[in-house]
Design an enzyme around this catalytic site. Structure first.
Site, PDB file in Angstrom:
ATOM      1  N   ASP A 119     -10.186   3.815   1.816  1.00 37.22           N
ATOM      2  CA  ASP A 119     -10.547   3.471   3.332  1.00 37.22           C
ATOM      3  C   ASP A 119     -11.465   4.460   3.912  1.00 37.22           C
ATOM      4  OD1 ASP A 119      -9.379   0.938   3.128  1.00 37.22           O
ATOM      5  OD2 ASP A 119      -7.378   1.739   3.565  1.00 37.22           O
TER       6      ASP A 119
ATOM      7  N   ASN B 247      -4.782   2.285  -1.896  1.00 39.79           N
ATOM      8  CA  ASN B 247      -5.693   0.702  -2.004  1.00 39.79           C
ATOM      9  C   ASN B 247      -6.203   0.392  -3.155  1.00 39.79           C
ATOM     10  OD1 ASN B 247      -7.802   2.343  -1.719  1.00 39.79           O
ATOM     11  ND2 ASN B 247      -8.823   1.064  -0.126  1.00 39.79           N
TER      12      ASN B 247
ATOM     13  N   LYS C 222       0.813  -1.413  -0.018  1.00 42.42           N
ATOM     14  CA  LYS C 222       0.024  -0.032   0.008  1.00 42.42           C
ATOM     15  C   LYS C 222       0.762   1.349  -0.056  1.00 42.42           C
ATOM     16  CE  LYS C 222      -4.709  -1.078   2.299  1.00 42.42           C
ATOM     17  NZ  LYS C 222      -5.172  -0.595   3.413  1.00 42.42           N
TER      18      LYS C 222
END
Ligand code: ATR
Length: 279
Positions: free
Chosen positions: A106, A91, A70
């Protein structure tokens, strides 16, 4: 954006076997009758640069990126969204006009999960949020809460990590240890640590939680974590972490396949059934 058939997307990581993303995207591909694919690809750290440079010519639409890539993927991309730059992790990637673009969804998933499970949670200004943990997931959560105007306290086992996180993303945040959390004054408590995944106890007394506090956990195995169970007993409104996993997947699916997908009860039930198989 028009529906795109026969497009291929992936999740890369090492290990990647545990990833539930293929179940999520597989559900949406069926639901929206898209003849594309979404596959798990084990890519080891030494293979990442090669995979990314091949990706530009191999016809993939893009995919998800998980541990341990990531952060290391950032210099390999042509463009990185402002959100991913702030958080320092990507991501979701996609190909746009021959350029490889990276984003971090996220925080979007965190907010969308609470919008669905606790409508109105961010309507009042000046609320206090207590964030437990200061790792990678906490960065996305803190970034979101700071953007929504929350006053933050970050509690972490390693103080330096909490200080660095505050310096980067929420300069006014208070820092404390996990033993000394101001539970009673919090409008919202978010767990981003791995505590509770294997039944570990939190080092503070949950009976200090007020029934007015919204409590959420980003851990979703088990679905009812020890924090959520204790908060439920105190009469708190709770939101489990599975929705964050489902909602963070939405922007990628839309980029790759051209349909904005919905998080349905049926999708949630499918993932819960998959988690119960323990595979
Ligand atoms: P993620 O990307 O899931 O956030 P991470 O970056 O490894 O994973 O962060 C894990 C978080 O859980 C950190 O806040 C970590 O605390 P430290 O910064 O002190 O390592 C926290 N954590 C993990 N195990 C813990 C434990 N046994 N007690 C307290 N905190 C723990």
């Amino acid at each position: 954006m028009a529906k795109r058939q026969d497009v291929q997307a992936f999740v890369i990581g090492a290990p990647v076997a545990h990833s539930r993303s293929p179940v999520v995207h597989g559900y949406w591909l069926r639901r929206y009758k898209i003849g594309g694919s979404y596959s798990k690809m084990q890519v080891n750290p030494s293979e990442l640069a090669g995979f990314i440079s091949d990706l530009r010519v191999s016809g993939w639409a893009g995919g998800n990126v998980t541990i341990p890539h990531k952060e290391t993927i950032l210099p390999l991309l042509d463009r990185i969204s402002e959100t991913a730059q702030r958080i320092g992790a990507v991501n979701t990637i996609w190909v746009e006009d021959d350029h490889l673009v990276g984003d971090n969804t996220d925080g979007f998933g965190f907010t969308a999960n609470l919008d669905a499970g606790a409508p109105g949670w961010r309507d009042e200004g000046g609320q206090h949020a207590l964030v437990l943990g200061a790792g990678g997931a906490a960065r996305a959560v803190v970034d979101e809460l700071a953007r929504h105007g929350f006053c933050l306290t970050i509690a972490n086992r390693t103080e330096k990590r909490a200080c660095d996180l505050a310096d980067d993303l929420a300069p006014g945040a208070a820092i404390c240890s996990l033993e000394d959390v101001p539970l009673a004054g919090a409008d919202m408590v978010v767990n981003t640590t791995s505590l509770g995944m294997h039944g570990e106890e939190f080092p503070f007394d949950m009976s200090d939680l007020s029934a007015e506090t919204l409590v959420t956990d980003i851990v979703y195995t088990p679905l009812e974590t020890p924090l959520l169970a204790a908060a439920g007993k105190q009469g708190c409104h709770t939101v489990d972490g599975l929705g964050m996993l489902l909602h963070q997947a939405r922007p990628g699916f839309e980029r790759w396949f051209g349909v904005a997908p919905e998080v349905t009860k049926e999708l949630r039930a499918e993932i819960i059934a998959d988690l119960e198989t323990g595979a």
